[in-house]
Design an enzyme around this catalytic site. Structure first.
Site, PDB file in Angstrom:
ATOM      1  N   ASN B  79      40.445 146.947 -36.437  1.00 34.77           N
ATOM      2  CA  ASN B  79      41.529 147.542 -35.461  1.00 34.77           C
ATOM      3  C   ASN B  79      42.015 146.316 -34.681  1.00 34.77           C
ATOM      4  O   ASN B  79      41.623 145.197 -34.835  1.00 34.77           O
ATOM      5  CB  ASN B  79      40.545 148.057 -34.527  1.00 34.77           C
ATOM      6  N   SER B 139      33.113 138.398 -27.096  1.00 32.66           N
ATOM      7  CA  SER B 139      33.612 138.092 -28.458  1.00 32.66           C
ATOM      8  C   SER B 139      34.569 139.292 -28.919  1.00 32.66           C
ATOM      9  O   SER B 139      34.808 139.433 -30.050  1.00 32.66           O
ATOM     10  CB  SER B 139      32.304 138.555 -29.450  1.00 32.66           C
ATOM     11  N   CYS B 140      35.403 139.717 -27.990  1.00 39.19           N
ATOM     12  CA  CYS B 140      36.506 140.428 -28.557  1.00 39.19           C
ATOM     13  C   CYS B 140      37.386 139.629 -29.495  1.00 39.19           C
ATOM     14  O   CYS B 140      38.012 138.437 -29.315  1.00 39.19           O
ATOM     15  CB  CYS B 140      37.482 141.033 -27.459  1.00 39.19           C
ATOM     16  N   ASN B 206      29.602 141.501 -33.001  1.00 41.54           N
ATOM     17  CA  ASN B 206      30.615 142.269 -32.963  1.00 41.54           C
ATOM     18  C   ASN B 206      31.707 142.468 -34.113  1.00 41.54           C
ATOM     19  O   ASN B 206      31.098 142.019 -35.203  1.00 41.54           O
ATOM     20  CB  ASN B 206      31.872 141.428 -31.819  1.00 41.54           C
ATOM     21  N   CYS B 345      17.519 153.944 -69.461  1.00 45.18           N
ATOM     22  CA  CYS B 345      18.666 153.372 -69.927  1.00 45.18           C
ATOM     23  C   CYS B 345      19.827 154.418 -70.694  1.00 45.18           C
ATOM     24  O   CYS B 345      19.139 155.250 -71.446  1.00 45.18           O
ATOM     25  CB  CYS B 345      18.282 152.208 -71.151  1.00 45.18           C
ATOM     26  N   CYS B 351      25.208 145.927 -68.945  1.00 42.16           N
ATOM     27  CA  CYS B 351      24.552 144.856 -68.671  1.00 42.16           C
ATOM     28  C   CYS B 351      24.858 143.857 -69.612  1.00 42.16           C
ATOM     29  O   CYS B 351      25.205 142.749 -69.512  1.00 42.16           O
ATOM     30  CB  CYS B 351      23.017 145.161 -68.664  1.00 42.16           C
ATOM     31  N   CYS B 389      18.780 135.888 -63.803  1.00 41.76           N
ATOM     32  CA  CYS B 389      19.597 136.016 -62.708  1.00 41.76           C
ATOM     33  C   CYS B 389      19.962 137.305 -61.986  1.00 41.76           C
ATOM     34  O   CYS B 389      20.323 137.347 -60.939  1.00 41.76           O
ATOM     35  CB  CYS B 389      21.026 135.480 -63.083  1.00 41.76           C
ATOM     36  N   CYS B 392      22.687 141.379 -64.555  1.00 43.10           N
ATOM     37  CA  CYS B 392      22.645 142.800 -65.377  1.00 43.10           C
ATOM     38  C   CYS B 392      22.058 143.911 -64.458  1.00 43.10           C
ATOM     39  O   CYS B 392      22.481 145.127 -64.630  1.00 43.10           O
ATOM     40  CB  CYS B 392      21.582 142.576 -66.658  1.00 43.10           C
ATOM     41  N   CYS B 396      23.900 147.913 -63.628  1.00 43.88           N
ATOM     42  CA  CYS B 396      23.356 148.992 -64.084  1.00 43.88           C
ATOM     43  C   CYS B 396      23.345 150.157 -63.461  1.00 43.88           C
ATOM     44  O   CYS B 396      23.036 150.139 -62.115  1.00 43.88           O
ATOM     45  CB  CYS B 396      21.737 148.698 -64.417  1.00 43.88           C
TER      46      CYS B 396
END
Lengths: 418, 418
Positions: B79, B139-140, B206, B345, B351, B389, B392, B396
């Site tokens: 906005n 914080s606008c 904000n 699966c 993957c 890591c 995959c 999935c």
């Protein structure tokens, strides 16, 4: 019938987003033309419809027609179907063709190679022509009737708009065919003297007749002649009470067409097996049912009765036993269960068979042309594909054969040069 | 009538019948809107940020823009709104009216000033009107007034402390929240400044300054006002991870009450906000998108969760997750490997692609393309190559992959449940 499943842009986006973009996608493998389905759907997803068209048409020259009538071998294998429902690939395909211009990004290759004769200008022949043309050869179509084959001549206008079929055929001929010759070819004969190679894709010419009395009565017709007439805009000769013998796509389509022509007419499909065993595609069945076609399942035709004109058909009730070689359960007559269905018209739609042409080419017991895995016949340089090799097949299966034959022909001609 | 589960919570001495309140936003910028929201079941409102009478508020329309992946349009909402065009003279009347109609709901107001007298007079007038809580917009994203116009007040640690002090001095017993921005170098320093200034709590946080997008054919930014546009304040699901981190970081380091705001879109998000330290949760984009009616799912969803977890009150959730949040160097280093849950699966191969092209090439694909190989379409993980890591697992679509973690002779499985 208006296609209610035609996608809006929003529907196409939502459907495209459901695609998992599978690796080694089963849909692509299942497509006889090997359209890279996940690839084109990804392009739909990003709004890149021209890119999507290029992907589809690279694999399939009948991009407009298959967008309307393809039986979707792809969707049957769709992995998304294991999660919820398969992706509606054909409607996405159609969304692409409806929203892109076929002439765009088109650069036909220069044709400097030899002439190749293509006997029969249906989907297999035209697909072969396009591929050969792209490889630089000069395909010449030898056709006794109208170029375009079954989609152009027999599929009901209610399913496939005349304009789509005509335009697509015209487009392929214009850009990829060297010449169309009006010719009825019965023998390979001297063709190999004039042309580097020959591809036979004439389709099945003769109607299969049921082995029962009464097929010569007035009021008995073959489905394909009805479909051809209706496609040409002529009124069908069918009466008020019609029985269609058969359970394949042609039977169901003919039944639907006759019902559409006159909704007040009774049209009943008479089939030896049950609903589950119908060979027709799901959509054909749905359309027939929606139009009000009725079914007489487990009914084996015995005799068409009447004096000079059809008055009805005697059938025997069947029960299903063990599966036969086609994998479908074999119908067996139930004793003392004959009954009579009064009808004034009977349409025979139990398939076609090959004609007597090309006697020098080796055939199967069913009269179909025998080919090796490169679609080459017993005569070197003569290749064959489509219905003449497989029996009745779909447009997309004919595309597969046309492409495969073109690759084999190119290999053959290159070998000859060497 | 069915019994409603008690999901009330105490927030800075104010009883909220649920932790869910409407934040200072367009949804609270009319008396009728605030009234409807409370009637629908929200626990409280913070009226849109107001200012002294002489402050001009030049609103520009259209002010909203959004982005999302393909067909989902509002994953992020932007906005170019400013504070309310209604000044304190209007807001004090609204506070009075709402308090009369809803004596048991939390009626809050948000303020923004340029100088000390403005801040303090706004507070005095609201107190006199009977406000339950005062929130101060530091914080606008379109900038603050006063201290450094165009810059967000909460980006200055000194200004934050000073202005918070002015407000609290005037507010006395009335609780004061300072609404900060996550766009700072050190959020903890800002939070400490709020505390030093004497405010009772922090609204974290904000909208976030952003550029929502461009029309790639005209190069005009979204939203475009006669071809020109600018930076927007981003809200919605897109910013939830940023807000979560902001709340967690403050809660781990500063002993101060937090009101969670920015990116919560359902009750699960709210639970996450509370679990990292929020005492209640403010909503803006959700009701702006789907309406005030969304409160019903928020409340019943939370109630069901509390029952399922055996919690007595929403207060039991607050800070529950903090004990598990560590710096990177403090996080343990188990030996991690991906593991397939075979029965889940579906064989999409995502993957495999992700690991092949985006990771470690530790997955083998069994497609059946190779003669003799099984055609299970299942991935096979190479324990030697897999570092665990979890890429995959992220791709999935059916949660068929989990991480097996081993450390100190112990083993556990980790799956992300969302």
């Amino acid at each position: 019938m208006e296609d209610r499943r035609k996608f809006s842009r929003e529907q196409a986006l939502i459907e495209a987003e459901r695609c998992l973009y599978c690796y080694d996608a089963p849909c692509e493998k299942a497509c006889p033309a090997h359209v890279p389905v996940p690839e084109f759907i990804q392009s739909v997803r990003t709004g890149n419809l021209k890119g999507a068209r290029n992907i589809i048409r690279e694999a399939n020259p009948f991009i407009e027609i298959c967008g309307v009538i393809c039986p979707e071998f792809c969707s049957e294998q769709c992995i998304r179907g294991k999660i919820d429902t398969p992706i509606n690939v054909r409607q996405l395909h159609k969304f692409v063709t409806d929203n892109t211009d076929p002439e765009e990004n088109l650069e036909p290759a220069e044709r400097t190679g030899q002439k190749v004769a293509i006997v029969g200008g249906g989907p297999a022949g035209l697909s072969c022509a396009r591929e050969l043309s792209r490889l630089g050869y000069k395909p010449v179509i030898l056709e006794k009737d109208v170029v375009g084959g079954i989609p152009a001549q027999e599929i009901a206008r209610t399913r496939l708009d005349e304009e789509i079929a005509g335009k697509e055929t015209g487009f392929i001929v214009k850009h990829f065919v060297e010449e169309v010759k009006r010719a009825e070819v019965e023998f390979v004969g001297d063709l190999l003297k004039e042309y580097g190679a020959v591809f036979i894709s004439t389709g099945l010419e003769k109607e299969q007749e049921p082995d029962i009395p009464g097929t010569d009565l007035e009021g008995v017709f073959f489905a394909r002649e009805i479909l051809k007439n209706v496609r040409k805009g002529q009124k069908s000769p069918a009466g008020r009470r019609v029985g269609v013998i058969g359970g394949g796509n042609v039977a169901l389509e003919t039944a639907a067409v006759l019902k559409a022509e006159d909704p007040g007419r009774d049209v009943e499909v008479i089939y030896r097996r049950g609903l589950k065993e119908l060979k027709a595609f799901r959509e054909e069945i749905e359309e027939a049912v929606e139009r009000g076609v009725t079914f007489q399942f487990m009914a084996i035709p015995r005799e068409i009765r009447g004096d000079a004109k059809v008055e009805g058909i005697m059938v025997t009730r069947a029960r299903l036993s063990e599966p036969d070689e086609s994998g479908r359960r074999r119908p067996e007559p139930v004793e003392n269960s004959d009954f009579f269905i009064p009808l004034d018209t009977i349409i025979i739609a139990i398939g076609q068979k090959a004609g007597e042409k090309f006697p020098e080419i080796e055939k199967t017991a069913a009269g179909l042309i025998k080919v090796n895995d490169k679609l080459e016949t017993n005569i070197p340089g003569v290749f064959a594909g489509g219905d003449m090799v497989n029996g009745a097949c779909t447009v997309v299966e004919s595309v597969r054969d046309g492409k495969k034959a073109a690759a084999s022909i190119a290999e053959y001609l290159e070998r000859g040069k060497a | 009538m069915y019994r409603e589960r008690d999901i009330s919570i105490d927030f800075l001495g104010i009883r909220l019948d649920s932790p869910f309140i409407l934040s200072a936003a367009p949804s609270t910028d009319e008396l009728e809107l605030a009234y409807d929201g409370l009637k629908e079941g929200w626990a409280g409102v913070i009226l849109k940020t107001t200012s002294v009478e002489e402050n001009p508020v030049p609103l520009k329309y259209p002010m909203m823009s959004s982005f999302g992946p393909q067909s989902r349009k509002v994953t992020g909402l932007g906005n170019i709104d400013l504070i309310s065009q209604y000044h304190i003279d209007v807001i004090e009347k609204r506070v009075k009216a709402l308090k009369e109609s809803f004596p048991h709901k939390m009626i809050g107001a948000s303020i923004m000033g340029a100088k000390k007298e403005d801040w303090q007079s706004l507070v005095h007038r609201l107190k006199k009107a009977g406000v339950d809580i005062i929130e101060c917009s530091f914080s606008c994203p379109q900038g603050s007034m006063g201290e450094a116009p165009g810059r967000m007040l909460a980006q200055s640690v000194e200004a934050t402390e000073k202005v918070a002090g002015w407000v609290k001095e005037a507010a006395g017993d009335t609780p004061v929240l300072i609404k900060i921005t996550p766009q700072v170098t050190d959020i903890v320093e800002v939070a400490r400044a709020v505390k030093r200034g004497g405010a009772d709590g922090i609204t974290a946080s904000n909208t976030i300054p952003s550029l929502l997008g461009l029309d790639i054919y005209t190069f005009e930014p979204y939203p475009s006002l006669f071809g020109k546009g600018g930076y927007s304040g981003l809200s919605g699901s897109a910013i939830k991870p940023i807000t979560l981190r902001t709340i967690a970081e403050i809660a781990r380091n500063v002993d101060i009450v937090i009101s969670g705001n920015g990116g919560a879109f359902n009750w699960k998000d709210a639970v996450e906000f509370m679990a990292v330290g929020a005492g209640n949760v403010q909503f803006c984009t959700l009701p702006m998108h789907y309406g005030f009616r969304t409160i019903r799912d928020l409340k019943s969803g939370l109630a069901g969760y509390l029952d399922a977890m055996g919690f007595k009150s929403p207060a039991d959730i607050v800070k529950k997750a903090l004990k598990n949040i560590y710096s990177h160097e403090e996080i343990p280093a188990p030996k991690t490997r991906a593991q397939l849950i075979e029965e889940k699966c579906v064989g999409c191969g995502l993957c495999y692609v992700a690991c092949r092209d985006g990771g470690h090439r530790a997955i083998e694909w069994r497609s059946g393309n190779v003669p003799g190989q099984d055609d299970s379409r299942k991935p096979a993980f190479d324990e030697e190559k897999c570092p665990g890591c979890a890429m995959c697992m992220q791709v999935c679509p059916v949660d068929a992959i989990r991480m097996k973690e081993q450390m100190d002779g112990r083993c556990q499985y980790y799956e992300e449940v969302r």
